[in-house]
Design an enzyme around this catalytic site. Structure first.
Site, PDB file in Angstrom:
ATOM      1  N   LYS A   1       0.444  -1.261  -0.490  1.00  0.00           N
ATOM      2  CA  LYS A   1      -0.186   0.133   0.311  1.00  0.00           C
ATOM      3  C   LYS A   1       0.927   0.871   0.165  1.00  0.00           C
ATOM      4  O   LYS A   1       0.883   1.759  -0.633  1.00  0.00           O
ATOM      5  CB  LYS A   1      -1.094  -0.657   0.860  1.00  0.00           C
ATOM      6  CG  LYS A   1      -1.152  -1.103   1.587  1.00  0.00           C
ATOM      7  CD  LYS A   1      -2.836  -1.172   2.045  1.00  0.00           C
ATOM      8  CE  LYS A   1      -2.255  -1.083   3.958  1.00  0.00           C
ATOM      9  NZ  LYS A   1      -1.205  -2.376   4.353  1.00  0.00           N
TER      10      LYS A   1
ATOM     11  N   ARG B   1     -10.284   0.441   8.646  1.00  0.00           N
ATOM     12  CA  ARG B   1      -9.425  -0.632   8.775  1.00  0.00           C
ATOM     13  C   ARG B   1     -10.501  -1.321   9.025  1.00  0.00           C
ATOM     14  O   ARG B   1     -10.364  -2.842   8.911  1.00  0.00           O
ATOM     15  CB  ARG B   1      -8.324  -1.106   9.418  1.00  0.00           C
ATOM     16  CG  ARG B   1      -7.397  -1.367   8.870  1.00  0.00           C
ATOM     17  CD  ARG B   1      -6.698  -1.131   9.967  1.00  0.00           C
ATOM     18  NE  ARG B   1      -4.158   0.131   9.325  1.00  0.00           N
ATOM     19  CZ  ARG B   1      -3.402  -0.615   9.268  1.00  0.00           C
ATOM     20  NH1 ARG B   1      -3.044  -1.573   9.523  1.00  0.00           N
ATOM     21  NH2 ARG B   1      -2.409  -0.011   8.432  1.00  0.00           N
TER      22      ARG B   1
ATOM     23  N   ARG C   1      11.806  -4.815   5.372  1.00  0.00           N
ATOM     24  CA  ARG C   1      11.136  -3.832   5.116  1.00  0.00           C
ATOM     25  C   ARG C   1      12.398  -2.770   5.959  1.00  0.00           C
ATOM     26  O   ARG C   1      13.219  -2.816   6.936  1.00  0.00           O
ATOM     27  CB  ARG C   1      10.390  -3.288   4.831  1.00  0.00           C
ATOM     28  CG  ARG C   1       9.959  -2.094   4.961  1.00  0.00           C
ATOM     29  CD  ARG C   1       8.188  -1.573   5.467  1.00  0.00           C
ATOM     30  NE  ARG C   1       7.561  -2.267   5.803  1.00  0.00           N
ATOM     31  CZ  ARG C   1       6.317  -2.142   6.104  1.00  0.00           C
ATOM     32  NH1 ARG C   1       5.679  -1.659   5.631  1.00  0.00           N
ATOM     33  NH2 ARG C   1       5.969  -2.601   7.345  1.00  0.00           N
TER      34      ARG C   1
ATOM     35  N   ARG D   1      10.940  -0.622  11.324  1.00  0.00           N
ATOM     36  CA  ARG D   1       9.516  -1.030  11.802  1.00  0.00           C
ATOM     37  C   ARG D   1       9.766  -1.447  13.199  1.00  0.00           C
ATOM     38  O   ARG D   1      10.284  -3.069  13.096  1.00  0.00           O
ATOM     39  CB  ARG D   1       8.596  -1.250  11.625  1.00  0.00           C
ATOM     40  CG  ARG D   1       8.186   0.243  10.748  1.00  0.00           C
ATOM     41  CD  ARG D   1       7.221   0.405   9.860  1.00  0.00           C
ATOM     42  NE  ARG D   1       6.270  -0.305   9.632  1.00  0.00           N
ATOM     43  CZ  ARG D   1       4.732  -0.214   9.541  1.00  0.00           C
ATOM     44  NH1 ARG D   1       5.138   0.636   8.103  1.00  0.00           N
ATOM     45  NH2 ARG D   1       4.080  -0.910   9.784  1.00  0.00           N
TER      46      ARG D   1
ATOM     47  N   ARG E   1      -0.506  -9.088  13.031  1.00  0.00           N
ATOM     48  CA  ARG E   1      -0.726  -8.503  12.777  1.00  0.00           C
ATOM     49  C   ARG E   1      -1.800  -8.557  11.235  1.00  0.00           C
ATOM     50  O   ARG E   1      -2.749  -8.165  10.956  1.00  0.00           O
ATOM     51  CB  ARG E   1       0.193  -6.792  11.617  1.00  0.00           C
ATOM     52  CG  ARG E   1       1.091  -6.225  12.640  1.00  0.00           C
ATOM     53  CD  ARG E   1       2.220  -5.705  12.367  1.00  0.00           C
ATOM     54  NE  ARG E   1       2.544  -4.500  11.319  1.00  0.00           N
ATOM     55  CZ  ARG E   1       3.373  -4.381  10.348  1.00  0.00           C
ATOM     56  NH1 ARG E   1       4.521  -5.141  10.605  1.00  0.00           N
ATOM     57  NH2 ARG E   1       2.707  -4.242   9.166  1.00  0.00           N
TER      58      ARG E   1
HETATM   59  P1  AP5 Z   1       4.113  -1.347   1.887  1.00  0.00           P
HETATM   60  O1  AP5 Z   1       4.602  -0.640   0.519  1.00  0.00           O
HETATM   61  O2  AP5 Z   1       5.382  -0.483   3.037  1.00  0.00           O
HETATM   62  O3  AP5 Z   1       3.497  -2.228   2.270  1.00  0.00           O
HETATM   63  P2  AP5 Z   1       2.659  -1.975   2.880  1.00  0.00           P
HETATM   64  O4  AP5 Z   1       1.049  -2.666   2.505  1.00  0.00           O
HETATM   65  O5  AP5 Z   1       2.257   0.173   2.984  1.00  0.00           O
HETATM   66  O6  AP5 Z   1       2.004  -2.092   4.674  1.00  0.00           O
HETATM   67  P3  AP5 Z   1       2.517  -1.940   6.089  1.00  0.00           P
HETATM   68  O7  AP5 Z   1       2.945  -2.772   7.202  1.00  0.00           O
HETATM   69  O8  AP5 Z   1       2.775  -0.093   6.286  1.00  0.00           O
HETATM   70  O9  AP5 Z   1       0.290  -2.093   6.426  1.00  0.00           O
HETATM   71  P4  AP5 Z   1       0.077  -2.236   7.427  1.00  0.00           P
HETATM   72  O10 AP5 Z   1      -0.869  -2.106   7.365  1.00  0.00           O
HETATM   73  O11 AP5 Z   1       0.153  -3.434   8.542  1.00  0.00           O
HETATM   74  O12 AP5 Z   1       1.270  -0.883   8.029  1.00  0.00           O
HETATM   75  P5  AP5 Z   1       0.170   0.622   8.606  1.00  0.00           P
HETATM   76  O13 AP5 Z   1       1.531   1.518   8.663  1.00  0.00           O
HETATM   77  O14 AP5 Z   1      -0.750   1.594   7.709  1.00  0.00           O
HETATM   78  O15 AP5 Z   1       5.521  -2.569   1.749  1.00  0.00           O
HETATM   79  C1  AP5 Z   1       6.683  -3.528   2.561  1.00  0.00           C
HETATM   80  C2  AP5 Z   1       7.724  -4.584   2.031  1.00  0.00           C
HETATM   81  O16 AP5 Z   1       7.318  -5.197   0.961  1.00  0.00           O
HETATM   82  C3  AP5 Z   1       8.558  -3.224   1.835  1.00  0.00           C
HETATM   83  O17 AP5 Z   1       9.776  -3.788   2.527  1.00  0.00           O
HETATM   84  C4  AP5 Z   1       8.510  -3.165  -0.151  1.00  0.00           C
HETATM   85  O18 AP5 Z   1       9.803  -2.587   0.109  1.00  0.00           O
HETATM   86  C5  AP5 Z   1       8.235  -3.979  -0.714  1.00  0.00           C
HETATM   87  N1  AP5 Z   1       7.485  -4.280  -1.757  1.00  0.00           N
HETATM   88  C6  AP5 Z   1       6.198  -3.671  -1.818  1.00  0.00           C
HETATM   89  N2  AP5 Z   1       5.565  -3.889  -2.911  1.00  0.00           N
HETATM   90  C7  AP5 Z   1       6.732  -5.148  -3.301  1.00  0.00           C
HETATM   91  C8  AP5 Z   1       6.234  -5.508  -4.759  1.00  0.00           C
HETATM   92  N3  AP5 Z   1       5.428  -5.955  -5.746  1.00  0.00           N
HETATM   93  N4  AP5 Z   1       7.356  -7.326  -4.662  1.00  0.00           N
HETATM   94  C9  AP5 Z   1       8.295  -7.042  -3.659  1.00  0.00           C
HETATM   95  N5  AP5 Z   1       8.163  -6.253  -2.556  1.00  0.00           N
HETATM   96  C10 AP5 Z   1       7.395  -4.889  -2.706  1.00  0.00           C
HETATM   97  O19 AP5 Z   1       0.083   0.701  10.185  1.00  0.00           O
HETATM   98  C11 AP5 Z   1       0.773   0.613  11.226  1.00  0.00           C
HETATM   99  C12 AP5 Z   1       0.327  -0.052  12.749  1.00  0.00           C
HETATM  100  O20 AP5 Z   1      -0.657   1.047  13.074  1.00  0.00           O
HETATM  101  C13 AP5 Z   1      -1.363  -0.711  12.690  1.00  0.00           C
HETATM  102  O21 AP5 Z   1      -0.552  -2.688  12.477  1.00  0.00           O
HETATM  103  C14 AP5 Z   1      -2.184  -0.186  14.001  1.00  0.00           C
HETATM  104  O22 AP5 Z   1      -0.915  -0.393  14.916  1.00  0.00           O
HETATM  105  C15 AP5 Z   1      -1.980   1.512  13.810  1.00  0.00           C
HETATM  106  N6  AP5 Z   1      -2.740   1.802  12.502  1.00  0.00           N
HETATM  107  C16 AP5 Z   1      -3.020   2.047  11.834  1.00  0.00           C
HETATM  108  N7  AP5 Z   1      -3.869   2.200  10.817  1.00  0.00           N
HETATM  109  C17 AP5 Z   1      -5.137   2.275  11.112  1.00  0.00           C
HETATM  110  C18 AP5 Z   1      -5.800   2.353  11.164  1.00  0.00           C
HETATM  111  N8  AP5 Z   1      -7.019   3.054  10.696  1.00  0.00           N
HETATM  112  N9  AP5 Z   1      -7.258   1.579  12.790  1.00  0.00           N
HETATM  113  C19 AP5 Z   1      -6.440   0.976  13.611  1.00  0.00           C
HETATM  114  N10 AP5 Z   1      -5.192   0.942  13.864  1.00  0.00           N
HETATM  115  C20 AP5 Z   1      -4.283   1.102  13.192  1.00  0.00           C
END
Ligand code: AP5
Length: 238
Positions: free
Chosen positions: A13, A87, A152, A178, A189
């Site tokens: 994402k 979410r 990552r 992270r 997660r």
């Molecule tokens: P990346 O693009 O970073 O993936 P992502 O989907 O953004 O993963 P996140 O871990 O950031 O998502 P998340 O939803 O768990 O975390 P968030 O920060 O929102 O890619 C991941 C890796 O893969 C990278 O190394 C990249 O280079 C590689 N990659 C990408 N595309 C690729 C491809 N095509 N091929 C190969 N490699 C690839 O949330 C974090 C925390 O915050 C949550 O756990 C929760 O505690 C809290 N939080 C955030 N939002 C909410 C909410 N709405 N409600 C409640 N809690 C929340």
């Protein structure tokens, strides 16, 4: 234009959002980035910090408040790209209510301005358009997600996302690993996504907004699929 990116942790994402904001000219709003920024600046409540680091979801009201404030910033007038929000179904319902409220407020503003020129009226019409255009679901099997997350790294200064194997950082990058990318938090997660966020998909499917995108393959390939799901053929084309 309002676009929502949904997908499990590690589905790409953030990676796709960095490209799409440039392509679509709208800001990325990531609740994860906002929470991490609050953590860095020491303003995140300890109970939320503990939840995040252990891989759980912070309570709905906390993230809804963040979104409410951020979407009223001037740079969101023409739309935004939501990454990681909503979410849960209560978050999706809160988003609908928020968009409806903003639409009404902007409509009332235009009606109250008796001296509005044509241009001002057009701008008002644009601001009133607060409907969600598409919900893009990035599909990646769980077996690939753990490997993506554990390797990552993010550049602390630029926010650029890297992968130690697939997209290695340049020398000298100031990298962050992270806390929630540790193997024990990653499993939690992914479970939280399956238990909570998956219920969101039927919510948007019923509204006819959900578009599934295969998230496996090189990031550039995935970008092409995302743009095609938005009715755009390739970068730079309308
Ligand atoms: P990346 O693009 O970073 O993936 P992502 O989907 O953004 O993963 P996140 O871990 O950031 O998502 P998340 O939803 O768990 O975390 P968030 O920060 O929102 O890619 C991941 C890796 O893969 C990278 O190394 C990249 O280079 C590689 N990659 C990408 N595309 C690729 C491809 N095509 N091929 C190969 N490699 C690839 O949330 C974090 C925390 O915050 C949550 O756990 C929760 O505690 C809290 N939080 C955030 N939002 C909410 C909410 N709405 N409600 C409640 N809690 C929340």
């Amino acid at each position: 234009m309002i676009i929502i990116l949904v997908g499990p942790p590690g589905s790409g994402k953030g990676t796709q959002a960095q490209f799409l904001t440039r392509e679509l000219g709208i800001p990325q709003i990531s609740t994860g980035d906002m929470l991490r920024e609050a953590k860095r600046s020491g303003t995140l409540e300890k109970r939320y910090l503990d939840i995040m680091d252990s891989g759980g979801l912070v309570p709905d009201e906390a993230v809804i408040g963040l979104i409410d404030r951020r979407t009223s910033d001037p740079d969101c007038a023409k739309g935004f790209l939501l990454d990681g929000f909503p979410r849960t179904v209560p978050q999706a319902e809160a988003l609908d209510a928020l968009l409806e409220r903003t639409e009404k407020r902007a409509g009332a503003g235009v009606r109250g301005d008796s001296g509005a020129t044509g241009d001002q009226a057009d701008q008002g019409a644009e601001q009133r358009d607060r409907s969600i255009d598409a919900v893009l679901q990035l599909d990646v099997p769980r077996s690939l997600l753990e490997e993506r997350l554990i390797h990552r790294r993010t550049d602390k200064r630029s926010g650029q996302i890297y992968h130690l194997v697939y997209n290695p950082p340049p020398p000298g990058a100031d990298l962050e690993h992270r806390a929630d990318d540790r193997p024990e938090a990653v499993g939690k997660r992914l479970d939280a996504y399956e238990a909570m966020t998956a219920a969101l998909l039927p919510f948007y499917e019923k509204k006819g907004l959900l578009r599934r995108v295969d998230g496996v393959g090189a990031p550039q390939e995935v970008t092409k699929r995302v743009l095609s799901a938005l009715g755009r053929s390739s970068p730079g084309k309308a």
